[in-house]
Design a protein around this motif. Structure first.
Motif, PDB file in Angstrom:
ATOM      1  N   CYS A  86     -68.630  28.058 -53.928  1.00  0.00           N
ATOM      2  CA  CYS A  86     -69.003  28.373 -55.290  1.00  0.00           C
ATOM      3  C   CYS A  86     -69.879  29.616 -55.271  1.00  0.00           C
ATOM      4  O   CYS A  86     -70.927  29.640 -54.610  1.00  0.00           O
ATOM      5  CB  CYS A  86     -69.770  27.210 -55.917  1.00  0.00           C
ATOM      6  N   HIS A  87     -69.439  30.640 -55.966  1.00  0.00           N
ATOM      7  CA  HIS A  87     -70.222  31.872 -56.028  1.00  0.00           C
ATOM      8  C   HIS A  87     -71.492  31.691 -56.849  1.00  0.00           C
ATOM      9  O   HIS A  87     -72.376  32.532 -56.822  1.00  0.00           O
ATOM     10  CB  HIS A  87     -69.367  33.026 -56.552  1.00  0.00           C
ATOM     11  N   GLN A  88     -71.591  30.577 -57.543  1.00  0.00           N
ATOM     12  CA  GLN A  88     -72.813  30.227 -58.253  1.00  0.00           C
ATOM     13  C   GLN A  88     -73.539  29.117 -57.476  1.00  0.00           C
ATOM     14  O   GLN A  88     -74.062  28.167 -58.040  1.00  0.00           O
ATOM     15  CB  GLN A  88     -72.484  29.789 -59.683  1.00  0.00           C
ATOM     16  N   TRP A  89     -73.585  29.265 -56.162  1.00  0.00           N
ATOM     17  CA  TRP A  89     -74.143  28.243 -55.286  1.00  0.00           C
ATOM     18  C   TRP A  89     -75.613  27.955 -55.570  1.00  0.00           C
ATOM     19  O   TRP A  89     -76.087  26.868 -55.265  1.00  0.00           O
ATOM     20  CB  TRP A  89     -73.931  28.616 -53.819  1.00  0.00           C
ATOM     21  N   THR A  90     -76.322  28.889 -56.178  1.00  0.00           N
ATOM     22  CA  THR A  90     -77.733  28.640 -56.488  1.00  0.00           C
ATOM     23  C   THR A  90     -77.896  27.598 -57.593  1.00  0.00           C
ATOM     24  O   THR A  90     -79.010  27.147 -57.844  1.00  0.00           O
ATOM     25  CB  THR A  90     -78.458  29.936 -56.891  1.00  0.00           C
ATOM     26  N   ASP A  91     -76.801  27.196 -58.238  1.00  0.00           N
ATOM     27  CA  ASP A  91     -76.846  26.132 -59.238  1.00  0.00           C
ATOM     28  C   ASP A  91     -76.777  24.747 -58.593  1.00  0.00           C
ATOM     29  O   ASP A  91     -76.901  23.747 -59.287  1.00  0.00           O
ATOM     30  CB  ASP A  91     -75.668  26.252 -60.202  1.00  0.00           C
ATOM     31  N   HIS A  92     -76.555  24.704 -57.297  1.00  0.00           N
ATOM     32  CA  HIS A  92     -76.388  23.445 -56.572  1.00  0.00           C
ATOM     33  C   HIS A  92     -77.574  23.237 -55.635  1.00  0.00           C
ATOM     34  O   HIS A  92     -77.621  23.848 -54.565  1.00  0.00           O
ATOM     35  CB  HIS A  92     -75.093  23.461 -55.755  1.00  0.00           C
ATOM     36  N   PRO A  93     -78.530  22.394 -56.001  1.00  0.00           N
ATOM     37  CA  PRO A  93     -79.720  22.198 -55.155  1.00  0.00           C
ATOM     38  C   PRO A  93     -79.398  21.796 -53.718  1.00  0.00           C
ATOM     39  O   PRO A  93     -80.064  22.243 -52.787  1.00  0.00           O
ATOM     40  CB  PRO A  93     -80.503  21.104 -55.871  1.00  0.00           C
ATOM     41  N   ILE A  94     -78.384  20.962 -53.519  1.00  0.00           N
ATOM     42  CA  ILE A  94     -78.052  20.559 -52.149  1.00  0.00           C
ATOM     43  C   ILE A  94     -77.523  21.751 -51.353  1.00  0.00           C
ATOM     44  O   ILE A  94     -77.766  21.860 -50.152  1.00  0.00           O
ATOM     45  CB  ILE A  94     -77.063  19.369 -52.113  1.00  0.00           C
ATOM     46  N   ALA A  95     -76.820  22.657 -52.007  1.00  0.00           N
ATOM     47  CA  ALA A  95     -76.359  23.866 -51.319  1.00  0.00           C
ATOM     48  C   ALA A  95     -77.541  24.748 -50.945  1.00  0.00           C
ATOM     49  O   ALA A  95     -77.597  25.302 -49.845  1.00  0.00           O
ATOM     50  CB  ALA A  95     -75.370  24.632 -52.195  1.00  0.00           C
ATOM     51  N   ILE A  96     -78.504  24.879 -51.846  1.00  0.00           N
ATOM     52  CA  ILE A  96     -79.710  25.655 -51.541  1.00  0.00           C
ATOM     53  C   ILE A  96     -80.416  25.046 -50.335  1.00  0.00           C
ATOM     54  O   ILE A  96     -80.800  25.755 -49.403  1.00  0.00           O
ATOM     55  CB  ILE A  96     -80.654  25.712 -52.761  1.00  0.00           C
ATOM     56  N   ALA A  97     -80.562  23.727 -50.326  1.00  0.00           N
ATOM     57  CA  ALA A  97     -81.251  23.051 -49.224  1.00  0.00           C
ATOM     58  C   ALA A  97     -80.521  23.259 -47.901  1.00  0.00           C
ATOM     59  O   ALA A  97     -81.127  23.626 -46.893  1.00  0.00           O
ATOM     60  CB  ALA A  97     -81.386  21.564 -49.525  1.00  0.00           C
ATOM     61  N   ARG A  98     -79.211  23.041 -47.901  1.00  0.00           N
ATOM     62  CA  ARG A  98     -78.442  23.178 -46.657  1.00  0.00           C
ATOM     63  C   ARG A  98     -78.396  24.627 -46.177  1.00  0.00           C
ATOM     64  O   ARG A  98     -78.545  24.901 -44.987  1.00  0.00           O
ATOM     65  CB  ARG A  98     -77.028  22.647 -46.838  1.00  0.00           C
ATOM     66  N   LEU A  99     -78.187  25.551 -47.090  1.00  0.00           N
ATOM     67  CA  LEU A  99     -78.113  26.958 -46.698  1.00  0.00           C
ATOM     68  C   LEU A  99     -79.473  27.474 -46.222  1.00  0.00           C
ATOM     69  O   LEU A  99     -79.549  28.298 -45.308  1.00  0.00           O
ATOM     70  CB  LEU A  99     -77.562  27.806 -47.846  1.00  0.00           C
ATOM     71  N   HIS A 100     -80.532  26.984 -46.816  1.00  0.00           N
ATOM     72  CA  HIS A 100     -81.863  27.386 -46.362  1.00  0.00           C
ATOM     73  C   HIS A 100     -82.116  26.871 -44.946  1.00  0.00           C
ATOM     74  O   HIS A 100     -82.628  27.606 -44.093  1.00  0.00           O
ATOM     75  CB  HIS A 100     -82.934  26.884 -47.327  1.00  0.00           C
ATOM     76  N   ALA A 101     -81.764  25.622 -44.682  1.00  0.00           N
ATOM     77  CA  ALA A 101     -81.913  25.079 -43.332  1.00  0.00           C
ATOM     78  C   ALA A 101     -81.064  25.881 -42.342  1.00  0.00           C
ATOM     79  O   ALA A 101     -81.503  26.179 -41.227  1.00  0.00           O
ATOM     80  CB  ALA A 101     -81.518  23.608 -43.308  1.00  0.00           C
ATOM     81  N   LEU A 102     -79.859  26.249 -42.753  1.00  0.00           N
ATOM     82  CA  LEU A 102     -78.984  27.058 -41.899  1.00  0.00           C
ATOM     83  C   LEU A 102     -79.609  28.417 -41.623  1.00  0.00           C
ATOM     84  O   LEU A 102     -79.572  28.920 -40.498  1.00  0.00           O
ATOM     85  CB  LEU A 102     -77.616  27.223 -42.584  1.00  0.00           C
ATOM     86  N   TRP A 103     -80.215  29.005 -42.636  1.00  0.00           N
ATOM     87  CA  TRP A 103     -80.855  30.313 -42.490  1.00  0.00           C
ATOM     88  C   TRP A 103     -82.076  30.238 -41.574  1.00  0.00           C
ATOM     89  O   TRP A 103     -82.299  31.113 -40.735  1.00  0.00           O
ATOM     90  CB  TRP A 103     -81.229  30.850 -43.868  1.00  0.00           C
ATOM     91  N   LEU A 104     -82.882  29.185 -41.714  1.00  0.00           N
ATOM     92  CA  LEU A 104     -84.039  29.024 -40.832  1.00  0.00           C
ATOM     93  C   LEU A 104     -83.593  28.933 -39.374  1.00  0.00           C
ATOM     94  O   LEU A 104     -84.184  29.567 -38.492  1.00  0.00           O
ATOM     95  CB  LEU A 104     -84.850  27.789 -41.212  1.00  0.00           C
ATOM     96  N   SER A 105     -82.543  28.167 -39.125  1.00  0.00           N
ATOM     97  CA  SER A 105     -82.054  28.045 -37.749  1.00  0.00           C
ATOM     98  C   SER A 105     -81.457  29.364 -37.262  1.00  0.00           C
ATOM     99  O   SER A 105     -81.614  29.727 -36.101  1.00  0.00           O
ATOM    100  CB  SER A 105     -81.038  26.905 -37.627  1.00  0.00           C
TER     101      SER A 105
END
Length: 167
Positions: A86-105
């Motif tokens: 979804c190109h509007q992934w910032t509308d999905h809190p679980i996507a924000i959480a998972r992508l942030h964890a992925l980015w930290l790693s």
């Protein structure tokens, strides 16, 4: 891993200082200002869902830059029914959480100083592959999102608009 190395270094320092003739003079239980800042940084990573504004907005802005600048063009091919995005992934809190964890790693495991040269392989195997499998699964957070139509009602959370503006 850095925290473990730091703890072991402190133990070695304490043991070697206590064995020396001036152990009482040189040993100190109080970490220096730099060490205290480092310990706080590693003890409490800036996980995005735990942040309040304006820290949340700054972290989201940095995450958006990484997702849109590195992850999407480098890894995510055209979306399909079997591999949703979804190109509007910032509308999905679980996507924000998972992508942030992925980015930290990603930040830790692509730095040879912290992980050697096998970090990117570990990142792909242990972080990227499972995260993207969950996000893009037909039952994942983008399940109602298709290229032409969205079944999920997209709305911008109150914090996102300011994350897109640079001031």
């Amino acid at each position: 891993m850095k925290a473990q190395v730091r703890a072991l270094t402190a133990q070695v320092k304490t043991l070697t200082q206590s064995a020396g003739p001036h152990a009482e003079e040189t040993a100190s239980d109080d970490p220096g200002p730099d060490e205290a800042d480092d310990e706080e940084h590693w003890r409490f990573p800036p996980f995005i869902l735990l942040l309040d504004s304006p820290d949340y907005e700054g972290e989201l802005r940095a995450l958006v830059e990484w997702v849109e600048g590195v992850l999407v063009p480098g890894y995510l091919a055209e979306a399909s029914a079997d591999a949703r995005w979804c190109h509007q992934w910032t509308d999905h809190p679980i996507a924000i959480a998972r992508l942030h964890a992925l980015w930290l790693s990603w930040q830790e495991l692509t730095d040879p100083a912290t992980c050697g040269y096998t970090g990117p392989s570990v990142w792909h195997r242990d972080h990227y592959d499972p995260c993207i499998r969950e996000l893009r699964a037909s039952s994942g957070p983008f399940q109602g999102c298709t290229k032409g139509e969205h079944q999920v009602a997209h709305r911008l959370p109150s914090l996102v608009p300011s994350a897109w503006t640079r001031g």
